[in-house]
Design a protein around this motif. Structure first.
Motif, PDB file in Angstrom:
ATOM      1  N   PHE B  86       0.834  -1.219   0.000  1.00 31.48           N
ATOM      2  CA  PHE B  86       0.000   0.000   0.000  1.00 31.48           C
ATOM      3  C   PHE B  86       0.865   1.263   0.000  1.00 31.48           C
ATOM      4  N   ALA B  87       1.972   1.224   0.740  1.00 33.49           N
ATOM      5  CA  ALA B  87       2.857   2.408   0.796  1.00 33.49           C
ATOM      6  C   ALA B  87       3.431   2.699  -0.592  1.00 33.49           C
ATOM      7  N   LYS B  88       3.803   1.636  -1.323  1.00 33.02           N
ATOM      8  CA  LYS B  88       4.361   1.836  -2.678  1.00 33.02           C
ATOM      9  C   LYS B  88       3.315   2.396  -3.629  1.00 33.02           C
ATOM     10  N   GLN B  89       2.055   2.053  -3.345  1.00 30.48           N
ATOM     11  CA  GLN B  89       0.962   2.538  -4.188  1.00 30.48           C
ATOM     12  C   GLN B  89       0.541   3.956  -3.791  1.00 30.48           C
ATOM     13  N   GLY B  90       1.052   4.420  -2.652  1.00 33.31           N
ATOM     14  CA  GLY B  90       0.698   5.759  -2.175  1.00 33.31           C
ATOM     15  C   GLY B  90      -0.530   5.777  -1.288  1.00 33.31           C
ATOM     16  N   LYS B  91      -1.065   4.590  -0.961  1.00 37.10           N
ATOM     17  CA  LYS B  91      -2.249   4.523  -0.091  1.00 37.10           C
ATOM     18  C   LYS B  91      -1.779   4.437   1.360  1.00 37.10           C
ATOM     19  N   LEU B  92      -1.410   5.591   1.876  1.00 38.41           N
ATOM     20  CA  LEU B  92      -0.746   5.638   3.179  1.00 38.41           C
ATOM     21  C   LEU B  92      -1.660   5.233   4.318  1.00 38.41           C
ATOM     22  N   ARG B  93      -2.952   5.558   4.239  1.00 39.60           N
ATOM     23  CA  ARG B  93      -3.872   5.210   5.326  1.00 39.60           C
ATOM     24  C   ARG B  93      -3.914   3.691   5.520  1.00 39.60           C
ATOM     25  N   TYR B  94      -4.024   2.947   4.410  1.00 37.77           N
ATOM     26  CA  TYR B  94      -4.034   1.482   4.498  1.00 37.77           C
ATOM     27  C   TYR B  94      -2.692   0.957   5.012  1.00 37.77           C
ATOM     28  N   SER B  95      -1.629   1.636   4.570  1.00 39.11           N
ATOM     29  CA  SER B  95      -0.288   1.237   5.011  1.00 39.11           C
ATOM     30  C   SER B  95      -0.164   1.389   6.529  1.00 39.11           C
ATOM     31  N   GLN B  96      -0.695   2.499   7.048  1.00 41.12           N
ATOM     32  CA  GLN B  96      -0.644   2.727   8.497  1.00 41.12           C
ATOM     33  C   GLN B  96      -1.468   1.684   9.249  1.00 41.12           C
ATOM     34  N   ILE B  97      -2.615   1.325   8.666  1.00 44.84           N
ATOM     35  CA  ILE B  97      -3.464   0.305   9.313  1.00 44.84           C
ATOM     36  C   ILE B  97      -2.722  -1.031   9.356  1.00 44.84           C
ATOM     37  N   GLY B  98      -2.063  -1.382   8.249  1.00 39.47           N
ATOM     38  CA  GLY B  98      -1.290  -2.635   8.197  1.00 39.47           C
ATOM     39  C   GLY B  98      -0.200  -2.653   9.252  1.00 39.47           C
ATOM     40  N   LEU B  99       0.478  -1.538   9.379  1.00 41.55           N
ATOM     41  CA  LEU B  99       1.566  -1.427  10.365  1.00 41.55           C
ATOM     42  C   LEU B  99       1.013  -1.538  11.790  1.00 41.55           C
ATOM     43  N   ALA B 100      -0.108  -0.870  12.040  1.00 38.10           N
ATOM     44  CA  ALA B 100      -0.719  -0.920  13.379  1.00 38.10           C
ATOM     45  C   ALA B 100      -1.173  -2.342  13.709  1.00 38.10           C
ATOM     46  N   LEU B 101      -1.722  -3.053  12.710  1.00 39.36           N
ATOM     47  CA  LEU B 101      -2.146  -4.442  12.925  1.00 39.36           C
ATOM     48  C   LEU B 101      -0.948  -5.332  13.256  1.00 39.36           C
ATOM     49  N   SER B 102       0.172  -5.082  12.573  1.00 35.26           N
ATOM     50  CA  SER B 102       1.383  -5.864  12.842  1.00 35.26           C
ATOM     51  C   SER B 102       1.830  -5.671  14.287  1.00 35.26           C
ATOM     52  N   ILE B 103       1.756  -4.422  14.754  1.00 34.88           N
ATOM     53  CA  ILE B 103       2.142  -4.135  16.144  1.00 34.88           C
ATOM     54  C   ILE B 103       1.197  -4.855  17.105  1.00 34.88           C
ATOM     55  N   PHE B 104      -0.094  -4.805  16.810  1.00 38.37           N
ATOM     56  CA  PHE B 104      -1.075  -5.477  17.668  1.00 38.37           C
ATOM     57  C   PHE B 104      -0.794  -6.981  17.739  1.00 38.37           C
ATOM     58  N   LEU B 105      -0.529  -7.589  16.577  1.00 43.53           N
ATOM     59  CA  LEU B 105      -0.267  -9.037  16.546  1.00 43.53           C
ATOM     60  C   LEU B 105       1.057  -9.381  17.233  1.00 43.53           C
ATOM     61  N   GLY B 106       2.019  -8.472  17.138  1.00 47.84           N
ATOM     62  CA  GLY B 106       3.275  -8.659  17.871  1.00 47.84           C
ATOM     63  C   GLY B 106       3.017  -8.654  19.374  1.00 47.84           C
TER      64      GLY B 106
END
Lengths: 93, 208
Positions: B86-106
């Motif tokens: 998503f970050a490469k596509q420029g869809k930063l909001r989705y990218s941030q959600i993905g990152l936040a989910l990774s932190i939650f799962l960690g």
């Protein structure tokens, strides 16, 4: 990255995620079946190699990295389980 | 980033072969992988020479916790891979959600592991009980510390990219933004390494 390529990447990544979860379950179920330890060792380590390669290829994106780095990672992911297998195999022999 | 040759992905998209993230992180990743390989071999050697002790020790572990942790780390690797796409596509909001989910799962991994440690300590097992517990606590504890470090890195990345509106695409990206995308790729590569190590550690400790 075009929209089509991005969509393809998402589908591929999602498929690999499901495959990784499936392979993990398969290894656990296999271990609960009470099969011979040597067979369990081979099966579980092969599953580990496949899982590792999927993560390196698709999640890490090393399939698009310079070949030297891809080969280094692939070597690690094959040699470590092979080393583990040899340690168990030679000790049992 | 290290570039090599051009790699055609589809008819219109041509991508150079690039190492995701910074060169230094990959040196660090391979150094870490080497250290863990030594631990894996030592654990296997000790197991193969102390079968009864290791089997008795494994019987006191909690495979369901191991399974939850495996699912959590694999899924967090998946969500951070999506975050990069998503970050490469420029869809930063989705990218941030993905990152936040990774932190939650960690964090799911962290709390599950802490619960398992607490159960084992409560049952009277610790590093000095025998060789199995020494190896178990040392290898999984060392991996646990890497998860904590990875979570700190991911959290820093999330804080850095939260105020940004767009990372843009590779072609339109500014120098500062590209550096941020590179940092995100470096963080993701480190997180994937943690997942890779657990993929080997899980069957070694819980399955074999």
């Amino acid at each position: 990255m075009s929209a089509d390529v991005m969509k393809g990447s998402i589908v591929k990544t999602s498929f690999v995620w499901l495959l990784l979860l499936g392979l993990t379950l398969l290894a656990v179920i296999f271990s609960q079946m009470g099969v011979d330890h040597n067979l369990l060792l081979k099966t579980v380590l092969i599953i580990t190699i496949v899982k590792g390669m999927l993560v390196a290829d698709v999640f890490m994106g090393l399939n698009l990295a310079p070949k030297l780095w891809y080969r280094l990672m692939a070597s690690y992911l094959c040699l470590v389980p092979l080393g583990i297998f040899l340690i168990y195999f030679l000790s049992a022999a | 980033m290290i570039s090599e040759e051009v790699n055609t992905v589809s008819g219109n998209d041509v991508l150079p072969r690039e190492l995701p993230g910074d060169f230094a992180i990959w040196i660090f990743i391979f150094a870490e992988l080497t250290v863990f390989a030594i631990f894996f071999f030592c654990y296997s050697w000790m197991h193969s020479h102390n079968v009864e002790m290791f089997e008795a020790g494994q019987a006191n572990l909690h495979p369901e916790a191991g399974l939850i942790n495996t699912a959590a780390l694999i899924t967090s690797s998946y969500t951070i891979a999506l975050s990069i796409i998503f970050a490469k596509q420029g869809k930063l909001r989705y990218s941030q959600i993905g990152l936040a989910l990774s932190i939650f799962l960690g964090l799911v991994y962290v709390f599950t592991k802490l619960w398992e440690y607490q159960e084992l300590f409560a049952a009277g097992f610790n590093l000095s009980t025998n060789n199995f517990y020494m190896f178990y606590f040392f290898t999984t504890g060392f991996h646990f510390m890497h998860v904590i470090l990875g979570l700190v890195i991911l959290l820093i990345m999330l804080i850095r990219i939260l105020p940004v509106n767009s990372l843009g695409t590779r072609s339109s990206i500014s120098e500062g933004q590209e550096s941020e995308l590179g940092n995100l790729e470096s963080a993701a590569s480190y997180w994937h390494m943690i997942d890779l190590l657990w993929i080997i550690l899980f069957p070694l400790v819980y399955v074999l």
